[in-house]
Design a protein around this motif. Structure first.
Motif, mmCIF file in Angstrom:
data_model
loop_
_atom_site.group_PDB
_atom_site.id
_atom_site.type_symbol
_atom_site.label_atom_id
_atom_site.label_comp_id
_atom_site.label_asym_id
_atom_site.label_seq_id
_atom_site.Cartn_x
_atom_site.Cartn_y
_atom_site.Cartn_z
ATOM 1 N N LEU A 239 0.819 -1.202 0.000
ATOM 2 C CA LEU A 239 0.000 0.000 0.000
ATOM 3 C C LEU A 239 0.863 1.267 0.000
ATOM 4 O O LEU A 239 1.993 1.267 0.486
ATOM 5 C CB LEU A 239 -0.929 0.005 1.217
ATOM 6 C CG LEU A 239 -1.954 -1.136 1.250
ATOM 7 C CD1 LEU A 239 -2.780 -1.072 2.531
ATOM 8 C CD2 LEU A 239 -2.863 -1.089 0.025
ATOM 9 N N PRO A 240 0.328 2.396 -0.529
ATOM 10 C CA PRO A 240 1.120 3.624 -0.615
ATOM 11 C C PRO A 240 1.645 4.109 0.732
ATOM 12 O O PRO A 240 2.755 4.658 0.800
ATOM 13 C CB PRO A 240 0.136 4.632 -1.224
ATOM 14 C CG PRO A 240 -0.819 3.803 -2.012
ATOM 15 C CD PRO A 240 -0.977 2.541 -1.229
ATOM 16 N N ALA A 241 0.869 3.934 1.817
ATOM 17 C CA ALA A 241 1.326 4.430 3.115
ATOM 18 C C ALA A 241 2.634 3.776 3.541
ATOM 19 O O ALA A 241 3.519 4.430 4.100
ATOM 20 C CB ALA A 241 0.249 4.187 4.178
ATOM 21 N N SER A 242 2.769 2.468 3.279
ATOM 22 C CA SER A 242 4.015 1.794 3.647
ATOM 23 C C SER A 242 5.156 2.260 2.750
ATOM 24 O O SER A 242 6.311 2.340 3.193
ATOM 25 C CB SER A 242 3.850 0.278 3.562
ATOM 26 O OG SER A 242 3.707 -0.167 2.222
ATOM 27 N N GLY A 243 4.862 2.583 1.493
ATOM 28 C CA GLY A 243 5.883 3.152 0.618
ATOM 29 C C GLY A 243 6.322 4.524 1.085
ATOM 30 O O GLY A 243 7.514 4.872 1.023
ATOM 31 N N HIS A 244 5.370 5.306 1.587
ATOM 32 C CA HIS A 244 5.700 6.625 2.111
ATOM 33 C C HIS A 244 6.631 6.503 3.313
ATOM 34 O O HIS A 244 7.645 7.220 3.413
ATOM 35 C CB HIS A 244 4.411 7.358 2.498
ATOM 36 C CG HIS A 244 4.623 8.743 3.006
ATOM 37 N ND1 HIS A 244 4.790 9.034 4.347
ATOM 38 C CD2 HIS A 244 4.715 9.925 2.341
ATOM 39 C CE1 HIS A 244 4.966 10.342 4.493
ATOM 40 N NE2 HIS A 244 4.913 10.910 3.294
ATOM 41 N N ALA A 245 6.312 5.566 4.219
ATOM 42 C CA ALA A 245 7.173 5.353 5.377
ATOM 43 C C ALA A 245 8.562 4.881 4.949
ATOM 44 O O ALA A 245 9.584 5.313 5.503
ATOM 45 C CB ALA A 245 6.539 4.335 6.322
ATOM 46 N N ASN A 263 6.157 -2.649 -5.690
ATOM 47 C CA ASN A 263 5.025 -2.436 -6.596
ATOM 48 C C ASN A 263 4.806 -0.946 -6.794
ATOM 49 O O ASN A 263 5.417 -0.102 -6.123
ATOM 50 C CB ASN A 263 3.753 -3.148 -6.101
ATOM 51 C CG ASN A 263 3.073 -2.450 -4.949
ATOM 52 O OD1 ASN A 263 3.662 -1.607 -4.283
ATOM 53 N ND2 ASN A 263 1.830 -2.803 -4.688
ATOM 54 N N ASP A 264 3.915 -0.594 -7.714
ATOM 55 C CA ASP A 264 3.713 0.808 -8.055
ATOM 56 C C ASP A 264 2.993 1.581 -6.962
ATOM 57 O O ASP A 264 3.224 2.779 -6.777
ATOM 58 C CB ASP A 264 2.926 0.914 -9.370
ATOM 59 C CG ASP A 264 3.754 0.522 -10.583
ATOM 60 O OD1 ASP A 264 4.920 0.130 -10.411
ATOM 61 O OD2 ASP A 264 3.221 0.614 -11.711
ATOM 62 N N HIS A 265 2.090 0.903 -6.229
ATOM 63 C CA HIS A 265 1.400 1.607 -5.148
ATOM 64 C C HIS A 265 2.395 2.097 -4.096
ATOM 65 O O HIS A 265 2.308 3.236 -3.616
ATOM 66 C CB HIS A 265 0.365 0.685 -4.496
ATOM 67 C CG HIS A 265 -0.886 0.535 -5.295
ATOM 68 N ND1 HIS A 265 -1.260 -0.657 -5.876
ATOM 69 C CD2 HIS A 265 -1.849 1.432 -5.629
ATOM 70 C CE1 HIS A 265 -2.406 -0.490 -6.526
ATOM 71 N NE2 HIS A 265 -2.782 0.764 -6.392
ATOM 72 N N LEU A 268 4.379 5.052 -5.359
ATOM 73 C CA LEU A 268 3.678 6.325 -5.214
ATOM 74 C C LEU A 268 3.963 6.941 -3.847
ATOM 75 O O LEU A 268 4.194 8.160 -3.727
ATOM 76 C CB LEU A 268 2.174 6.106 -5.391
ATOM 77 C CG LEU A 268 1.272 7.330 -5.211
ATOM 78 C CD1 LEU A 268 1.621 8.415 -6.223
ATOM 79 C CD2 LEU A 268 -0.195 6.932 -5.351
ATOM 80 N N GLY A 269 3.964 6.107 -2.799
ATOM 81 C CA GLY A 269 4.291 6.609 -1.466
ATOM 82 C C GLY A 269 5.714 7.117 -1.365
ATOM 83 O O GLY A 269 5.983 8.144 -0.720
ATOM 84 N N TYR A 298 1.393 8.660 -15.097
ATOM 85 C CA TYR A 298 0.971 10.016 -14.729
ATOM 86 C C TYR A 298 1.413 10.397 -13.319
ATOM 87 O O TYR A 298 1.004 11.436 -12.808
ATOM 88 C CB TYR A 298 -0.555 10.132 -14.861
ATOM 89 C CG TYR A 298 -1.015 9.808 -16.264
ATOM 90 C CD1 TYR A 298 -0.954 10.762 -17.273
ATOM 91 C CD2 TYR A 298 -1.444 8.525 -16.583
ATOM 92 C CE1 TYR A 298 -1.333 10.459 -18.569
ATOM 93 C CE2 TYR A 298 -1.824 8.211 -17.881
ATOM 94 C CZ TYR A 298 -1.771 9.180 -18.871
ATOM 95 O OH TYR A 298 -2.141 8.875 -20.161
ATOM 96 N N PHE A 299 2.244 9.547 -12.672
ATOM 97 C CA PHE A 299 2.858 9.942 -11.418
ATOM 98 C C PHE A 299 3.788 11.129 -11.684
ATOM 99 O O PHE A 299 4.114 11.448 -12.833
ATOM 100 C CB PHE A 299 3.680 8.794 -10.830
ATOM 101 C CG PHE A 299 2.878 7.649 -10.262
ATOM 102 C CD1 PHE A 299 1.494 7.657 -10.260
ATOM 103 C CD2 PHE A 299 3.516 6.534 -9.725
ATOM 104 C CE1 PHE A 299 0.760 6.604 -9.727
ATOM 105 C CE2 PHE A 299 2.800 5.480 -9.194
ATOM 106 C CZ PHE A 299 1.408 5.514 -9.196
ATOM 107 N N THR A 300 4.236 11.778 -10.610
ATOM 108 C CA THR A 300 5.189 12.876 -10.743
ATOM 109 C C THR A 300 6.487 12.505 -10.044
ATOM 110 O O THR A 300 6.544 12.453 -8.819
ATOM 111 C CB THR A 300 4.618 14.160 -10.112
ATOM 112 O OG1 THR A 300 3.373 14.471 -10.713
ATOM 113 C CG2 THR A 300 5.574 15.326 -10.329
ATOM 114 N N PRO A 301 7.540 12.184 -10.830
ATOM 115 C CA PRO A 301 7.569 12.065 -12.287
ATOM 116 C C PRO A 301 6.947 10.740 -12.744
ATOM 117 O O PRO A 301 6.713 9.851 -11.921
ATOM 118 C CB PRO A 301 9.069 12.097 -12.592
ATOM 119 C CG PRO A 301 9.694 11.458 -11.391
ATOM 120 C CD PRO A 301 8.862 11.907 -10.219
ATOM 121 N N PRO A 302 6.692 10.603 -14.056
ATOM 122 C CA PRO A 302 6.192 9.314 -14.560
ATOM 123 C C PRO A 302 7.135 8.174 -14.153
ATOM 124 O O PRO A 302 8.356 8.325 -14.196
ATOM 125 C CB PRO A 302 6.173 9.522 -16.080
ATOM 126 C CG PRO A 302 6.009 10.998 -16.239
ATOM 127 C CD PRO A 302 6.801 11.616 -15.119
#
Length: 352
Positions: A239-245, A263-265, A268-269, A298-302
């Motif tokens: 999940l994105p939250a774990s990627g953010h951490a 993974n991509d999610h 994103l994080g 379409y992420f920043t950056p792709p």
């Protein structure tokens, strides 16, 4: 579940052997050196089994004094024109897309699909789902679940019909379909090495995920081949939250110039954490994901990522089912399809 062959449980469905050691179809399969699906075909006098194999199975049945459930034999011997599909785990993009591809391929082949879903894998719920599908006289059952436990549960069920699993790790006794996650992870990591990165960190998926384990294994293999330092992966949960951490940890540590994210999610994080900290991607940190979500361009950056064609995976699942129904003994596994590297703006050579 009750366990004696020849005795059915409350739902009228055969269970597995009990602790008293009453022989099951799996015992016969081990004695004869074949899969339990082959034993089922011999019991139901179905084609696709060599004469010598058929005799070996019959000899094992006699030696063990195995008595199959009359209910299972009656169900397995009747064509229904339907396939059972079980989805276990979160309805993420990959499994859901593969299930859609499988449904389309099944319809094209003239089969209906009876489906059962569960948000979290539970051994009892999975066993009950298999038994309910058997009661509906499905000709085969497919499991789409990335968790190791699901494959183990399925292997222990005396279903009386062929079982096909989506599993990136070896699954003895079951027919397997998968992408080659190990090879895909190697491509992702080699891409970063080829750009000149020497300090690369991996953000992995959950410990019970077969795909996560294979991707971590591929990453480690490339670093070992190039003599690069290996640090323990940062564990995530898709999940994105774990990627953010994980991204915050990577930034605070300051060691890595690149990250291979499971993974991509989660990618994103990581990208969000970099944006919040003013860390430029890819100038200060290159990021590679896995899956190629429709949004990843379409992420920043792709996002540079590994594309998995889930529609093709769904078609591979149905092709394997058809192979098994035609000739179980010679049905091949389909686990060699390699994800495709898609290079976008999130990766570049490390800054001087």
């Amino acid at each position: 579940m009750s366990g004696e062959p020849g005795v059915t449980d409350a739902a009228g469905v055969p269970g597995v052997a009990d602790a008293a050691g009453v022989p099951t179809m799996f015992d016969v399969a081990r004695r004869a050196g074949v899969s339990h699906q082959t034993v089922s075909r011999v019991l139901n006098d179905l084609p696709g089994v060599a004469a010598s194999t058929r005799e070996r199975v019959r000899a094992a049945i006699a030696e063990l004094n195995y008595t199959p459930s009359p209910t299972a034999r009656a169900m397995a011997g009747r064509r229904s024109g339907s396939i059972g599909l079980i989805q276990a785990g979160r309805p993420d993009y990959g499994p859901s897309s593969a299930a859609l591809g499988f449904n389309e391929a099944a319809r094209a082949a003239g089969y209906a699909v009876s489906q059962a879903s569960m948000r979290a894998l539970d051994a009892d719920a999975l066993t009950q789902a298999v038994h309910r599908l058997v009661l509906q006289r499905v000709e085969a059952i497919v499991l789409i679940s990335g968790e190791r436990e699901g494959v183990g549960v399925l292997r222990g069920i005396d279903a009386g019909v062929p079982l096909v699993v989506v599993a990136s790790e070896s699954s003895p006794g079951l027919h397997r379909v998968s992408f080659d996650q190990f090879a895909g992870a190697r491509l992702a990591t080699e891409h970063l090495v080829s750009l000149g990165h020497r300090r690369i960190v991996h953000v992995s998926g959950p410990a019970d995920s077969m795909d996560a384990a294979e991707r971590a294994r591929g990453f480690a293999a490339v670093l070992a081949e190039h003599g690069l330092e290996q640090r323990s992966p940062i564990a995530g949960d898709w999940l994105p939250a774990s990627g953010h951490a994980a991204g915050r940890r990577i930034i605070d540590d300051g060691w890595a110039t690149a990250a291979f994210v499971g993974n991509d999610h989660m990618s994103l994080g990581v990208l969000r954490a970099c944006a919040e900290a003013g860390v430029s991607v890819p100038d200060a940190l290159s990021v590679v994901g896995f899956d190629d979500l429709p949004e990843s361009a379409y992420f920043t950056p792709p996002l540079t990522t590994m594309r998995q064609d889930f529609d093709s995976l769904g078609r591979d699942i149905m092709a394997t089912v058809l192979d098994v129904l035609r000739d179980e003994a010679s049905a091949p596994d389909r686990a060699a399809r390699v994800p495709e590297l898609v290079v976008r703006a999130s990766t570049a050579a490390p800054a001087p």
